[in-house]
Design a protein around this motif. Structure first.
Motif, PDB file in Angstrom:
ATOM      1  N   SER A  34       0.833  -1.278   0.084  1.00 16.49           N
ATOM      2  CA  SER A  34       0.135  -0.015   0.087  1.00 16.49           C
ATOM      3  C   SER A  34       0.820   1.150  -0.005  1.00 16.49           C
ATOM      4  O   SER A  34       2.031   1.202   0.565  1.00 16.49           O
ATOM      5  CB  SER A  34      -0.776  -0.075   1.083  1.00 16.49           C
ATOM      6  N   VAL A  82       0.143   5.021   6.825  1.00  6.64           N
ATOM      7  CA  VAL A  82      -1.044   6.295   7.019  1.00  6.64           C
ATOM      8  C   VAL A  82      -0.485   7.370   7.902  1.00  6.64           C
ATOM      9  O   VAL A  82       0.124   7.073   9.015  1.00  6.64           O
ATOM     10  CB  VAL A  82      -2.310   5.678   7.270  1.00  6.64           C
ATOM     11  N   GLU A 112      -8.447   4.967   1.789  1.00  8.34           N
ATOM     12  CA  GLU A 112      -7.996   5.081   3.099  1.00  8.34           C
ATOM     13  C   GLU A 112      -8.924   5.964   4.258  1.00  8.34           C
ATOM     14  O   GLU A 112      -9.068   5.400   5.451  1.00  8.34           O
ATOM     15  CB  GLU A 112      -6.688   5.718   3.074  1.00  8.34           C
TER      16      GLU A 112
END
Lengths: 446, 314
Positions: free
Chosen positions: A44, A77, A342
């Motif tokens: 990712s 993230v 996300e």
């Protein structure tokens, strides 16, 4: 010669641009390398999610704690946090909405601002994420899900459900030798009760902190108790009569004259004072009108004092006993977000994850989902337990919650202006009510 | 041959004519080139937004949907039926026409005192300039609210004289004056300009006046002030325009709404409320253009009157 001089000027200009461009290039390079590495591991990409909410430093801590854990679990993230205080939040948000740079995820108070934003095509519908399982809505109360819907699309998920209430200081009442108010107290009884308190309070202290007529919840509840609403459903006319407004203002004006609520001038100053230094938070008042979820915050400011929650006064001779609206602070996604997938995952984590919600508890009110509520039973603050009881009682006798239609913001500001004129004694109640109705009609028929 | 020569001459003449037109360009192209960054800024950041706002002022625009053309509706509503507009104009004019003269008198007085050769002049100058640096900031607006609030220092001070405490910022009859005092307190930048002007006045004027037996006040009124009129004029125009555009103090002290009772509803604050809390961008744009017209009118008036009292030494 001349040409050469011109050329050299050009070259210098060009150089300065390339230098600028180069430097930014070198900056982004390591970041790219980093992302390359994580791609191999997590498959990712590195993403940044902007997350905005309103609140106070105490609430920010809770958010940060949750978001830190999420970042740890999802190393790709990074969450950029954009907290603001309640007042600043809405002006900032409207500017961002107009400029097309809303945060990816942000809080939205549905009762007040839901329709203002839903109708402007700036919020991403969440239905597809529910369908593909990114967001889980199993076990959610239908009423709470419905509150986040607009024209059959789901736009918002509740962070909690709360209602306007009276938070009060039981320790202070004990000192005065007065019993706590009985549950379901009516307006008349409440007036007598608070006058009795006021007689025992020293100068500079008040039975009620601030002026309920300076915010709109009071009149909205009064209108609903009488069988109306603040605005009609289509947003084209007012949902209550001039007589309703006059009786409401007269009720509070009587209490103002008795000193139960501060004078217009004092409450004008209170309204621009931060929460932690207002009368209630500094122990100079017994009651404050707030959504019940804020009781915990005040408990922190008033350490050593015991607080309690009471539902707003009820009406005997009205159409409905109570007029409370369910207030739904919710979480929504910007339509312009570039990291929607996300962002949806983070929303789901925030409202459904048992660990996250255990930290968040009832910060914004009671969660609208059964599994989360069950999970919280053991860790809830006693004030929240009380709040749940109050809410169950309230829900028995209130009309359906109506989200305020678009355009209500302007009418609210007109209302507040005339209410202040009454509080300052600059206008008679009759004249102010007449003026308000005239100006509000003008604004609504634009 | 002759014809050819004539032709050539006329061609030359043509070139000359052309170059007369292009002379400006030829003469200034380097300058213009160096100005390009600024020019780009001017066009992108000022000119285009101004034209856009001109257009928007004739529309109904909520920032989300396309603007709807409504002709002069915004202007007509503003000038005929908007009571808050009139109120905001009143508040702003009061602020400007009381605050600016006060500020300039403070600035001038202190400049004259400092010009008397006080020891450590540069130190004083810097200290008195500080409020101007802090002036329009958030921190000062918050400080002001504290000072003039119910529990503020001002009340404590006044209680010495037996004056009952009052929340000066929350009382609609006094709240604007706290902001006017704030404006007057920011006298630093006109003061520095006055000081520079005072230094320009030739000392022989004072010397000959002394010989003629002129006293301190005669010198002040017959030499200093007349010699300083261009500077007074400059400061007046600059501060007037600044004061018309005031926003921050009212935004903070008036609790973002111009309260209490619209007593601090500055023009720009009302414009901001219309634009960003009520989403009426077109209406707000019309307000901005009216403000421009008002400022231009007052500045123009000042320039007209200037002929009567401003004394330029040729």
């Amino acid at each position: 010669m001349k040409l050469r001089r011109l050329l050299s000027v050009f070259l210098i200009l060009l150089l300065s641009f390339t230098v600028a461009a180069c430097s930014s290039n070198t900056n982004s390079e390591p970041a790219e390398k980093n992302s390359g590495k994580t791609t191999e591991k997590n498959e990712s990409k590195n993403v940044e999610i902007r997350f905005a909410w309103w609140g106070n430093p105490e609430r920010d801590k809770v958010y940060n704690q949750i978001l830190d854990i999420y970042e740890k679990e999802n190393p790709n993230v990074k969450i950029i946090r954009e907290p603001s205080s309640w007042n600043d939040y809405w002006t900032k948000l409207s500017t961002q909405a107009a400029g097309g740079n809303l945060p990816d995820i942000f809080g939205l108070q549905l009762l007040l601002y839901g329709n203002e934003y839903f109708s402007k095509n700036v919020i991403e519908p969440l239905d597809s994420y529910v369908k593909d399982g990114t967001i889980n809505t199993e076990g959610w109360d239908k009423a709470v899900i419905d509150a986040g819907k607009y024209k059959d699309n789901l736009y918002a998920l509740a962070k909690g459900v709360t209602i306007e209430s009276m938070i009060f200081n039981t320790s202070k009442l004990k000192d005065l030798g007065i019993d706590s108010p009985k549950s379901g107290i009516t307006y008349e009884e409440f007036a007598d009760y608070t006058k009795k308190i006021q007689e025992k309070l020293p100068k500079g202290e008040y039975a009620i902190s601030g002026d309920p007529t300076s915010i709109e919840h009071g009149i909205e509840m009064w209108a609903r108790q009488k069988g109306g609403s603040f605005l009609s459903e289509d947003g084209k006319s007012l949902g209550f009569t001039e007589a309703d407004l006059k009786s409401y203002w007269t009720y509070w004006d009587d209490l103002r004259k008795a000193g139960v609520i501060p004078s217009g001038q004092v409450s004008a100053e209170q309204s621009t004072t931060p929460d932690q230094s207002n009368f209630f938070a500094t122990g100079k008042a017994v009651f404050i009108e707030r959504p019940f979820n804020q009781a915990k915050v005040f408990a922190k400011y008033l350490s050593g004092n015991e607080l309690d929650i009471m539902r707003y006064p009820t009406m005997d001779n009205g159409k409905n006993k109570g007029g409370e609206q369910l207030q739904v602070p919710a979480i929504v996604m910007s339509k312009k977000s570039e990291v929607k997938e996300e962002a949806a995952k983070l929303i789901n984590y925030f409202v459904n994850d048992l660990e996250a919600t255990k930290i968040y508890k009832a910060e914004n009110g009671i969660p609208g989902t059964q599994p989360v509520r069950d999970n919280l039973e053991t860790v809830l603050d006693p004030l929240d337990v009380k709040a749940i009881k109050v809410m169950e009682e309230v829900q028995k006798d209130i009309p359906t919650t109506t989200i305020r239609p678009q355009g209500s913001v302007e009418v609210l500001s007109i209302y507040k202006r005339y209410a202040q004129n009454v509080a300052f004694g600059k206008m008679s109640i009759d004249k102010a009510a007449e003026g308000f109705f005239q100006e509000a009609k003008q604004a609504l028929n634009k | 041959m002759q014809a050819e020569a004539l032709e050539r001459e006329s061609a030359l003449l043509n070139v000359k004519k052309e170059s007369a037109g292009r002379r400006l360009w030829n003469k200034n192209k380097v300058a213009l080139l160096f100005l390009t960054p600024w020019l780009i800024g001017l066009i992108v950041l000022s000119l285009i937004p101004m034209i856009a706002s001109m257009y928007l002022s004739f529309t109904h625009y909520d920032m989300f949907n396309m603007p709807k053309w409504t002709g002069f509706d915004n202007y007509i509503n503003l000038l005929t039926s908007d009571l808050r507009f009139t109120q905001s104009l009143k508040v702003t004019l009061k602020y400007v026409f009381i605050g600016v003269p006060l500020q300039l008198i403070m600035a001038f007085g202190l400049a004259v005192v400092l010009n008397r050769g006080v020891r450590g002049l540069s130190g004083f100058r810097a200290i008195y300039y500080v409020p101007s640096l802090l002036g329009p900031s958030l921190a000062i607006a918050i400080l002001w609210k504290q000072l003039f609030g119910m529990d503020g220092i001002i009340n404590e001070f006044l209680s010495i004289f037996g004056i009952a405490p009052n929340s000066w910022v929350a009382d609609p009859s006094t709240s604007l004056y706290t902001l006017i005092i704030l404006l007057a307190w920011q006298f630093g930048s006109p003061m520095v300009i006055f000081l520079a002007g005072l230094k320009q006045i030739p000392t022989d004027l004072y010397e000959s006046a002394s010989i003629d037996g002129a006293g301190r006040f005669t010198k002040l009124f017959k030499i200093t002030i007349p010699m300083l009129t261009p500077i007074i004029f400059f400061n007046l125009v600059m501060q007037l325009i600044n004061a018309f555009q005031a926003f921050t103090p009212a935004y903070i002290i008036g609790g973002q709404t111009g309260g209490p009772l619209d007593s601090t509803l500055f023009y720009n604050l009302y414009l901001y409320i219309k634009a960003f809390t009520e989403f009426q961008m077109g209406y707000a744009s019309a307000m901005a253009w009216i403000l421009l017209a008002v400022i231009a009118a007052f500045t123009g008036l000042l320039f007209l009157l200037a002929k009567k009292w401003v004394h330029y030494e040729s």
